[in-house]
Design a protein around this motif. Sequence first.
Motif, PDB file in Angstrom:
ATOM      1  N   LEU A 356       0.829  -1.211   0.000  1.00 54.46           N
ATOM      2  CA  LEU A 356       0.000   0.000   0.000  1.00 54.46           C
ATOM      3  C   LEU A 356       0.860   1.256   0.000  1.00 54.46           C
ATOM      4  N   MET A 357       1.983   1.223   0.710  1.00 54.16           N
ATOM      5  CA  MET A 357       2.908   2.359   0.696  1.00 54.16           C
ATOM      6  C   MET A 357       3.462   2.586  -0.709  1.00 54.16           C
ATOM      7  N   GLU A 362       3.273   5.833  -5.734  1.00 57.98           N
ATOM      8  CA  GLU A 362       3.066   5.897  -7.183  1.00 57.98           C
ATOM      9  C   GLU A 362       1.969   6.888  -7.574  1.00 57.98           C
ATOM     10  N   VAL A 363       0.947   7.058  -6.699  1.00 59.23           N
ATOM     11  CA  VAL A 363      -0.138   8.001  -7.020  1.00 59.23           C
ATOM     12  C   VAL A 363       0.149   9.404  -6.487  1.00 59.23           C
ATOM     13  N   ALA A 410      -1.876   1.493  -9.796  1.00 60.61           N
ATOM     14  CA  ALA A 410      -1.693   2.939  -9.640  1.00 60.61           C
ATOM     15  C   ALA A 410      -1.439   3.611 -10.983  1.00 60.61           C
ATOM     16  N   ARG A 411      -0.821   2.879 -11.904  1.00 64.20           N
ATOM     17  CA  ARG A 411      -0.550   3.412 -13.249  1.00 64.20           C
ATOM     18  C   ARG A 411      -1.709   3.174 -14.206  1.00 64.20           C
ATOM     19  N   GLU A 412      -2.823   2.654 -13.643  1.00 68.54           N
ATOM     20  CA  GLU A 412      -4.043   2.363 -14.410  1.00 68.54           C
ATOM     21  C   GLU A 412      -3.780   1.371 -15.537  1.00 68.54           C
ATOM     22  N   LYS A 413      -2.965   0.361 -15.224  1.00 68.59           N
ATOM     23  CA  LYS A 413      -2.681  -0.697 -16.183  1.00 68.59           C
ATOM     24  C   LYS A 413      -3.330  -1.997 -15.732  1.00 68.59           C
TER      25      LYS A 413
END
Length: 673
Positions: A356-357, A362-363, A410-413
């Motif tokens: 989670l960290m 990343e966000v 987080a990178r929406e992949k």
Amino acid sequence: MEQTQSIKDLIVDIDEKKVYLPEFQRDFVWEISKTYDLFDSLIKDIFIGAIIFGIPSFDIAIREIDNRKKIAKGRRRPSLVVKTITKKEIEDINKVGGNFRLILDGQQRTTSIYRALKGTDEVWFISKNEDEIEAGSFENAKLEELLEEISGEQDPERLSIRLSDVWDIEQNDYDEDEIRDKFFYTTAYYKMYSSDEEFDRKAEFKKFRNLRKKIADLFKSEKLLSYYLLDMNLEKFVVFFERSNTRGVQLNFIDILAAKLYTGNFNLKEKIKEFEIQNPNIYLIPEIIVRSIAFIKSSPKEIDRNYILTSLNADDFKRWWDSACKLYKVTLDFLYQNNFIISQEWMPYDNMIIPLMNFLQEVGGDFHRMNLNQKKFIEYWYWNSIFSLRYSGSSNERIIEDSNILIQIAREKKINSSSYFNRLSKIQTLSTDDIYSFDKKANAVYKGILNLINYEKSGLINWNNDAKLSLNSSLEDHHIYPKNYLNQLLTTENEKDLIDCVANRTLMPKIQNIKISDQAPSKYLNEIKDLNKNIEKSLDNHLITTDLLNGEYDNEFSFFIELRANSIFEIIKKRLIDTRDLIKDEFYEEIKYDEAVNINVYSTYKGKKAEATFNPATAKVFFKGKLYASPSAAAIAVKIENGASDTATENGWTFWKFTDENGIEKRINDLRK
């Protein structure tokens, strides 16, 4: 006088009724992960402490080693045999060489070993692939060099052998055909690769036999009751001090790391103290911060203690300590504010904070920046990881894999691994009956259930008032029907087995728990109602029927426990089971390659790196000017070029590796259709 005894002789002595426990010894309580650590230590020749035996000179009640299966679905396990043995009986046994003795210290270790070898607990030796070992072959490698991990399940991508199967083969006169058919052909490894054209059954079976013999030799060596010289590398030194006491002082990994960093002018202990002063309401787990820093620095990702102690330095901590601590604080705040945890004490797996960290970093360091789909995936990942006991073993590998997955989210992949979703879906609660088997706070699912109620109800509230329980509330898993009350009320053992069940537990402040004592539910609840007129709201918030107030349920414990277990399972079904296919449909994407696409692959054999190209669509490998029809054929060519015999075999799907777009090293088996 100190003596030595092999694992084999100890197990035989237990079977021959020469070794018992005093009746007053505590029950076997070790979680299975401690059994994995124990065998890891034995294989690596790390001192595990001496087992202390005693020959009593008086009559004493004794009981056998606990070899019962774990309790499931609330059913009662058979009782252990307890009997009294007299002084004269002991003397008579030992006069004829019986060697009768009691275990005074070391029960948990002895029981763990016995249960593993007898097959009561599933314990698997997962082997490295041949290209990963320095010796270059199974035959030449020591058992420690072959060890990838000790696990509760076999790895279909690696040769795996169950310890109880080794014991079974040693104790029975199986011929080679029986060993091959009964033990080798049934492995997941064989089933996965046996259809490959390059899979050499004879050679792979030879590896299996070789590994079995090495493990059998471990069982025969004198390990348990002997002194060990502390001649070990840094990693073993750390493990030794973490798993043993030295003159009453317990050292740990962080103590040794702090001493190392101090030479570089980074005072880790002072930094920890500084955090605790500045954040009195947060409990700092230094190892989480340390592993997070290791993840940031390493490529490929490594977070194990050996990497940390040998590769991280004071400059790394000066650079990343403060930022990692900030991510830690924000992550804990997110978990509490969004009701994933009631308090830090009740978090099922602390190590889940690390992925989670990494997602948070990343966000951009703020969970408010994530979108609805990302939050949906985190919810699914979080609860399924807990209920599938994902972090009960090999946590370093889980941390790295989950960190990489959450970074992708987080990178929406999309996620390209179908097996990842399959692993997450292996939860321990597939029916209401499964709820009854969880009755110990140490179990992650037990904690997970109490936290899931908190999540479903948007935060648990205090029974004395309508205030939400705070992150730092001192909470106890209170018996809704008090234990002493039920011991007087219940008449059957099956009902009594459910007294400590999680369905009869809820979290509340300790002071309130003391006041409840052993009264009937209606009596103590109505006393609380004098302080809180809205007690019905509090009960509903904890998934407790308000009918308990009128006294009609005081004598209906079985009905109540079934009612609440059903309510708990409905939440599990809604949050975990019913969302499986939806989550996979939304977040999984199969990698599609055409025949024009090749990727660079590599491997290392006997210290020499080989580079090639691999076509995922055709499964062909181009190596040194020649096109090979399969990864295994190309892998064999590499081995022969580096001195292996013409009869060499290799599993090419695990031999060849590639680096993905995120810099993560993977095996080409991840690209396999």
